[in-house]
Design a protein around this motif. Sequence first.
Motif, PDB file in Angstrom:
ATOM      1  N   UNK A 275       9.081  34.621  -3.439  1.00  0.00           N
ATOM      2  CA  UNK A 275       8.021  33.691  -3.082  1.00  0.00           C
ATOM      3  C   UNK A 275       7.423  34.008  -1.727  1.00  0.00           C
ATOM      4  N   UNK A 276       7.200  32.982  -0.920  1.00  0.00           N
ATOM      5  CA  UNK A 276       6.492  33.124   0.344  1.00  0.00           C
ATOM      6  C   UNK A 276       7.299  33.873   1.413  1.00  0.00           C
ATOM      7  N   UNK A 277       8.609  33.900   1.238  1.00  0.00           N
ATOM      8  CA  UNK A 277       9.473  34.603   2.199  1.00  0.00           C
ATOM      9  C   UNK A 277      10.360  35.598   1.438  1.00  0.00           C
ATOM     10  N   UNK A 278       9.800  36.724   1.021  1.00  0.00           N
ATOM     11  CA  UNK A 278      10.573  37.686   0.224  1.00  0.00           C
ATOM     12  C   UNK A 278      11.777  38.275   0.952  1.00  0.00           C
ATOM     13  N   UNK A 279      11.757  38.252   2.275  1.00  0.00           N
ATOM     14  CA  UNK A 279      12.899  38.753   3.055  1.00  0.00           C
ATOM     15  C   UNK A 279      14.093  37.807   2.973  1.00  0.00           C
ATOM     16  N   UNK A 280      13.860  36.582   2.556  1.00  0.00           N
ATOM     17  CA  UNK A 280      14.951  35.636   2.297  1.00  0.00           C
ATOM     18  C   UNK A 280      15.328  35.649   0.822  1.00  0.00           C
ATOM     19  N   UNK A 281      14.330  35.698  -0.056  1.00  0.00           N
ATOM     20  CA  UNK A 281      14.587  35.676  -1.497  1.00  0.00           C
ATOM     21  C   UNK A 281      15.278  36.950  -1.970  1.00  0.00           C
ATOM     22  N   UNK A 282      14.785  38.090  -1.523  1.00  0.00           N
ATOM     23  CA  UNK A 282      15.325  39.388  -1.944  1.00  0.00           C
ATOM     24  C   UNK A 282      15.444  40.301  -0.718  1.00  0.00           C
ATOM     25  N   UNK A 283      16.413  39.995   0.158  1.00  0.00           N
ATOM     26  CA  UNK A 283      16.495  40.723   1.426  1.00  0.00           C
ATOM     27  C   UNK A 283      16.745  42.214   1.274  1.00  0.00           C
ATOM     28  N   UNK A 284      17.534  42.613   0.276  1.00  0.00           N
ATOM     29  CA  UNK A 284      17.801  44.037   0.082  1.00  0.00           C
ATOM     30  C   UNK A 284      16.544  44.806  -0.279  1.00  0.00           C
ATOM     31  N   UNK A 285      15.756  44.253  -1.183  1.00  0.00           N
ATOM     32  CA  UNK A 285      14.508  44.881  -1.594  1.00  0.00           C
ATOM     33  C   UNK A 285      13.551  44.978  -0.411  1.00  0.00           C
ATOM     34  N   UNK A 286      13.455  43.889   0.343  1.00  0.00           N
ATOM     35  CA  UNK A 286      12.540  43.861   1.480  1.00  0.00           C
ATOM     36  C   UNK A 286      12.970  44.875   2.545  1.00  0.00           C
TER      37      UNK A 286
END
Length: 237
Positions: free
Chosen positions: A214-225
Amino acid sequence: MQRKYCQTPYGKLSFLDRDSGYPVIFLHGLGGTSNTWLKIEPLLDDGIRPILVDLLGHGHSDKPEIDYTIGQQANAVKSLVDSLGLENFSMVGNSYGGWISLKFASTVSNPDMLFLVDSAGISPTPGERGPEVVKGFIDSILKVRNYKNRDALERIMKNNARSVEKITMEELAAIKCPTTIIWGREDRVISLDYGEKLNKGIRGSQIIVIDGAGHTPFIDLPGKFASIINKKVSGQR
């Protein structure tokens, strides 16, 4: 990471710093803090020096009685860059922090690379929807963060509702550094349409859409980010 401070024309700016490596400055969204990024910090390559900023009016930074224009925030970040003696660095900005990053890269200084994460700057703001929305938005922030910054947040939201603060097409065209636009496909705060508009407005930019975020991809999917940042930065160094 160590908490440090630097002086700006508007007051002290607080930040977390890992001390060694290639500097990457991270700017959080409205109501966030430097801690917003802590989930990805251990996933960043050892060769990266993350500098996680508390923007003015947030976290441990000062909360002065100023207008909190986007330009003031960008100039405060420039004071940080100067105080650390950074000649080469990249910048990552989420939402409100992306807005400030856009202003910084278009009018203040030229980072090596710019990462815009679900960035504000050309989209409508909550402050444009009236005082009740502003109050509810700030109440929701203060429920989870106890930094006694209601007045600063009110000033920020009032300023952000001014059309003159929006990033113009001319400013987008003035950005010369390699720019990566990262967007969560499920963002319900700022839709992907605005990421695509930024992509069209910034010459040579790339857009990466993260499914399931969503709006904070570094929290939702930190590894991917983190893998995106690591790959781009390693190519730059």
